[in-house]
Design an enzyme around this catalytic site. Sequence first.
Site, PDB file in Angstrom:
ATOM      1  N   CYS A 174     -12.719  41.391 -53.796  1.00  0.00           N
ATOM      2  CA  CYS A 174     -13.227  41.235 -55.144  1.00  0.00           C
ATOM      3  C   CYS A 174     -12.454  40.096 -55.766  1.00  0.00           C
ATOM      4  CB  CYS A 174     -13.132  42.517 -55.943  1.00  0.00           C
ATOM      5  SG  CYS A 174     -11.519  42.831 -56.584  1.00  0.00           S
ATOM      6  N   ARG A 230      -7.915  43.163 -51.412  1.00  0.00           N
ATOM      7  CA  ARG A 230      -7.994  44.603 -51.637  1.00  0.00           C
ATOM      8  C   ARG A 230      -8.569  45.397 -50.455  1.00  0.00           C
ATOM      9  NH1 ARG A 230     -10.009  45.525 -57.746  1.00  0.00           N
ATOM     10  NH2 ARG A 230      -8.688  47.370 -57.676  1.00  0.00           N
ATOM     11  N   ARG A 253     -18.002  47.250 -67.951  1.00  0.00           N
ATOM     12  CA  ARG A 253     -17.594  48.171 -66.879  1.00  0.00           C
ATOM     13  C   ARG A 253     -16.469  49.080 -67.354  1.00  0.00           C
ATOM     14  NH1 ARG A 253     -15.232  45.319 -62.307  1.00  0.00           N
ATOM     15  NH2 ARG A 253     -14.709  47.477 -61.897  1.00  0.00           N
ATOM     16  N   ASP A 295      -2.937  46.033 -64.868  1.00  0.00           N
ATOM     17  CA  ASP A 295      -4.141  46.062 -65.711  1.00  0.00           C
ATOM     18  C   ASP A 295      -3.865  45.650 -67.161  1.00  0.00           C
ATOM     19  OD1 ASP A 295      -5.659  46.742 -63.568  1.00  0.00           O
ATOM     20  OD2 ASP A 295      -5.974  48.832 -64.130  1.00  0.00           O
ATOM     21  N   LYS A 337     -11.322  55.476 -67.665  1.00  0.00           N
ATOM     22  CA  LYS A 337     -12.201  55.109 -66.543  1.00  0.00           C
ATOM     23  C   LYS A 337     -11.539  55.447 -65.202  1.00  0.00           C
ATOM     24  CE  LYS A 337     -12.328  50.673 -65.018  1.00  0.00           C
ATOM     25  NZ  LYS A 337     -12.078  50.607 -63.569  1.00  0.00           N
ATOM     26  N   ASN A 338     -10.277  55.052 -65.060  1.00  0.00           N
ATOM     27  CA  ASN A 338      -9.629  55.210 -63.758  1.00  0.00           C
ATOM     28  C   ASN A 338      -9.220  56.646 -63.454  1.00  0.00           C
ATOM     29  OD1 ASN A 338     -10.025  52.544 -63.260  1.00  0.00           O
ATOM     30  ND2 ASN A 338      -7.871  51.930 -63.446  1.00  0.00           N
TER      31      ASN A 338
END
Length: 417
Positions: free
Chosen positions: A117, A122, A397, A305, A22-23
């Site tokens: 968030c 952030r 997500r 993460d 994803k990233n």
Amino acid sequence: MDKLLIQGGTPLSGEVSISGAKNAALPILCASLLCAEPVRFSNVPHLNDISTMLRLIGQMGVEVTMDGNDGLIVSSRGLNNPTAPYDMVKTMRASILVLGPLLARCGEAKVSLPGGCAIGARPVDQHIKGLQAMGAEIHVEHGYVLAKASRLKGARIVTDMVTVTGTENLMMAATLADGETIIENAAREPEIVDLANCLTAMGARISGAGTDRIRIQGVERLHGATHAIMPDRIETGTYLCAAAVTGGQVRLTNTSADYLDSVIQKLREAGCAVVAESDAIVLRAPPRLKAVSIRTEPYPAFPTDMQAQFMAINCVAEGAAVIRETIFENRFMHAVELIRLGADIRIDASNALVTGVPRLDGATVMATDLRASASLVIAGLVAQGDTLIERIYHLDRGYERIEEKLTRLGASVRRVR
Ligand code: UD1
């Protein structure tokens, strides 16, 4: 809203394939805004964040065509609306990654501030400061970043902290700038190297990606290219933890141990046998893991993460461990939910002391962010009885077909609509 019902207690076993990262996919899709020719991608994961990004660039006039099961062809020839509206940006912070490419290609951009968030404030000040150093005129008005530049100019940029998307935004912008840009204190994440590889295939001149100094020699224009997205190292790490905590044995395919040194080292410390193959990883776990302390840091150190997942495995490990979160100020929200399952966790600012208990008991818990959700899934897989995880839209997500993949490994997991 979908929920996930997990009946814990089965050791995971078997083989599962890891999806594209994803990233890596998010910035790389934004890179396609930099040129008018079609760019062809493979190994694109099916995730809600990717759909959000495709909608975002779609409303800019970009054409996206599906290409087989995991392929996309993105054509930015018709790019005519360099705007990222609040409604689309608010659900995904990575939307800020359109700022650099839009400014470089169109000379202007209007991008909603992503705002805070759940895991922390952030800010995006480093993105803005870097673009200003390259000659952009930037104002923040009514919650939008308004940026203009006839042509960006190469600059030497020293970021105040290591920022992943900040480095990516500046690297993309610099590809079309006039002259050389040097990004000092650059993030070294493998996703940055993947982005640099894609940009290079598009004709960019980049050296040093993967080190803390990236040099970009600006070119007049970029061209179409073909690029396969790298495997998702965080999805890989999450399945390794899930297998480890259940005392299982799994083989993860279409992935690589190369980007996971710090995580694999900790799994070995916890008592697992981990074998790296050329494009797969095999893990065999003991019946009970040993507690392992971790401290999150930018790559190549232990990733933030993966912090929540390791908190989950420490909950039932032998002994006590300290988990130190140094990247985000509010990234322990999963702890309260893990405590609902019977975990023994004490939080003191950015430290969590986790003392392993012999067993967790299933309960209803709430997912609060993407990786927090993953930690609840891991805990649910080892807890006795049923765990019902609410608000799993966070999970969707970032984890492709998670219930299907876990079921393939023998877990009892069901989506409840
Ligand atoms: C990326 C990842 C995310 C991961 C994080 C850290 C993507 C899409 N997301 O997020 O999964 O958790 O890296 O590895 O790749 N900061 C500022 N000002 C800025 C930018 C960052 O103060 O302009 C701070 C942040 O608040 C945070 C730290 O720097 O405390 C690192 O954040 P950053 O690396 O930018 O995270 P993201 O790129 O948003």
